[in-house]
Design an enzyme around this catalytic site. Sequence first.
Site, PDB file in Angstrom:
ATOM      1  N   TYR A   1      -2.790  -0.826   9.744  1.00  0.00           N
ATOM      2  CA  TYR A   1      -2.374  -2.776   9.532  1.00  0.00           C
ATOM      3  C   TYR A   1      -2.584  -3.374   9.953  1.00  0.00           C
ATOM      4  O   TYR A   1      -4.312  -3.442  10.962  1.00  0.00           O
ATOM      5  CB  TYR A   1      -1.338  -2.580  11.234  1.00  0.00           C
ATOM      6  CG  TYR A   1      -0.214  -3.928  11.318  1.00  0.00           C
ATOM      7  CD1 TYR A   1       1.074  -3.630  11.013  1.00  0.00           C
ATOM      8  CD2 TYR A   1      -0.359  -4.687  11.742  1.00  0.00           C
ATOM      9  CE1 TYR A   1       2.015  -4.860  11.714  1.00  0.00           C
ATOM     10  CE2 TYR A   1       0.751  -6.203  11.984  1.00  0.00           C
ATOM     11  CZ  TYR A   1       2.251  -6.119  12.009  1.00  0.00           C
ATOM     12  OH  TYR A   1       2.313  -6.797  12.089  1.00  0.00           O
TER      13      TYR A   1
ATOM     14  N   TYR B   1      -2.249  -8.832   0.353  1.00  0.00           N
ATOM     15  CA  TYR B   1      -0.616  -9.107  -0.409  1.00  0.00           C
ATOM     16  C   TYR B   1       0.206  -9.931  -0.067  1.00  0.00           C
ATOM     17  O   TYR B   1       1.568 -10.477  -0.084  1.00  0.00           O
ATOM     18  CB  TYR B   1      -0.290  -7.488  -0.307  1.00  0.00           C
ATOM     19  CG  TYR B   1       0.846  -6.494  -0.224  1.00  0.00           C
ATOM     20  CD1 TYR B   1       1.490  -6.623  -1.529  1.00  0.00           C
ATOM     21  CD2 TYR B   1       1.464  -5.788   0.614  1.00  0.00           C
ATOM     22  CE1 TYR B   1       2.614  -5.632  -1.820  1.00  0.00           C
ATOM     23  CE2 TYR B   1       2.243  -5.394   0.682  1.00  0.00           C
ATOM     24  CZ  TYR B   1       2.864  -5.236  -0.560  1.00  0.00           C
ATOM     25  OH  TYR B   1       3.970  -4.525  -0.600  1.00  0.00           O
TER      26      TYR B   1
END
Lengths: 382, 141
Positions: A279, A327
């Site tokens: 993450y 992204y």
Amino acid sequence: MAEPILAGVAESDLGETPDRNWLDNAAIATVRALEDAGCALEEVDGVAVAGGNDYMPALILSEYLDLEEPSFLEGTEIGGSSFEHFCGHVRDAMARDEADVVVVAYGSTGKTGPGRDQSLEVTHPVDGFVRPTGLFRPPGAYAMAARRHMHEYGTTEKQLAEIAVATREWASMNPKAAQQEPITVDDVLESRQIAEPFNLLDCCLVSDGGGAVVLVSEEKARELGVPPISVAGVASTSTHRQDISEMPDMTTTGAAVTGPKAFEQAGITHDDVDVAQLYDSFTYTALVTLEDLGFCEKGEGGEFVSGGTTAPGGELPMNTQGGGLSYCHPGHFGVFVLIEAVRQLRGDYTGERQVDDAEVAVAHGTGGILSSSSTVVLRREA
Amino acid sequence: MNAPVEDRREEWEGPVPVPTGATEPFWEATLEGDLLFQECDCGNRQLYPRAVCTDCGAEDPPFEESEGVGTIYTYTVCHVPGEPGFGDRTPYVVGAIELAEGPRLLAMIDADPDDLEVGTPVAVRFWRISDEAAMPVFVPE
């Protein structure tokens, strides 16, 4: 123990989806993930959802998909790590024969949807101590943790920037990534100041979108004939809720607890890990997670990430889809780290984007403000 | 202790605390320039105020008065306002203050960022932002 198999993964459309709500995006990701698994919607007998703007998200997704009497329902909200956390519960449920096909889903309209309710929440007393300070959350809170790390270990802004640069290099190979133009360390350092020491390129994107993962029993996986990517280890914990000043030690996260547990369950060491999906809400999030999972010593994360360690061709390929930094980041990014881990282990890509013969992946979710941590070890079984 | 309390009610456009339950004594004291924390009979000290002691579980641990001094554990300079009403103030500093008594709290720091570093000694002031509450604000000592 029977280990669930990650049989299908998918995203909904990412970026801006002004004509969709969170539920649409979660449902679209779900049907695409089922298609990826070669599994029919009517076979789904379990649903796990977090982060939806609804207080009974598993129920509303079940209704929306018109599922018939699902036997497994999960809606535990621990932020961005919820989906990794669900993997453990799915494993337990499958060991009890409670479910065969479970959908873990997320959807959001974080970018184009309505803003959050600005009224001061009084159900949690700490909010009255936090919001009037004007702290820009989450970036300012993560920034405070990063500053403490810099103070204790001499970590530099340049080292943090290296993470953004390496991540962007991966994103440049992902057509779905929102930002694909390569960047340099100077680009990061010269980008707009957000909350010192973070500049804009230290911070994740804000996107709409959803993602889903289909977990099936071993028997079902054989029936479907999918590559056997298993949940080999999983562990979760939390250290505080949202107020960063309540974090016991801002330089150490719960990953220091969940990493060793998940690795031990899976019977692996760091040398076995071929690819890491960690993450990265901010550059610091990835850096501190690398340390806490034990890929380097505490305090040496800055040195570890320098020189392209996590970039294509590096020693530890990380966030190979471009991460939350480049992204997409629709809020709870945790579902997307699972999706990319599966794709790498299946060998879905070609060329430099594919990590050579990846057999073991680590997917790590972080929730709240460095508050919850969940680690999953995924393995391509023989 | 009685630190200065500056009345900022007129100009304040940000959110204000809503004192309830265990937090009421804390906010009442801020109006008088006092910073409270809870110190349980077992010796545990805690902030924010809670209905139970996080160490021994005793209910309603009593309040004590802080000296109102501490050090900056860490801080950030917000260049983007975190709340409506903070727009005109950017950039501004928010920090985690480690009180001399031990507990840590998040607070505004009213200072030039160039004068600050982790470990800088600070002392509390209060900005009264509603009829019911004054926010602790720290300045370098």
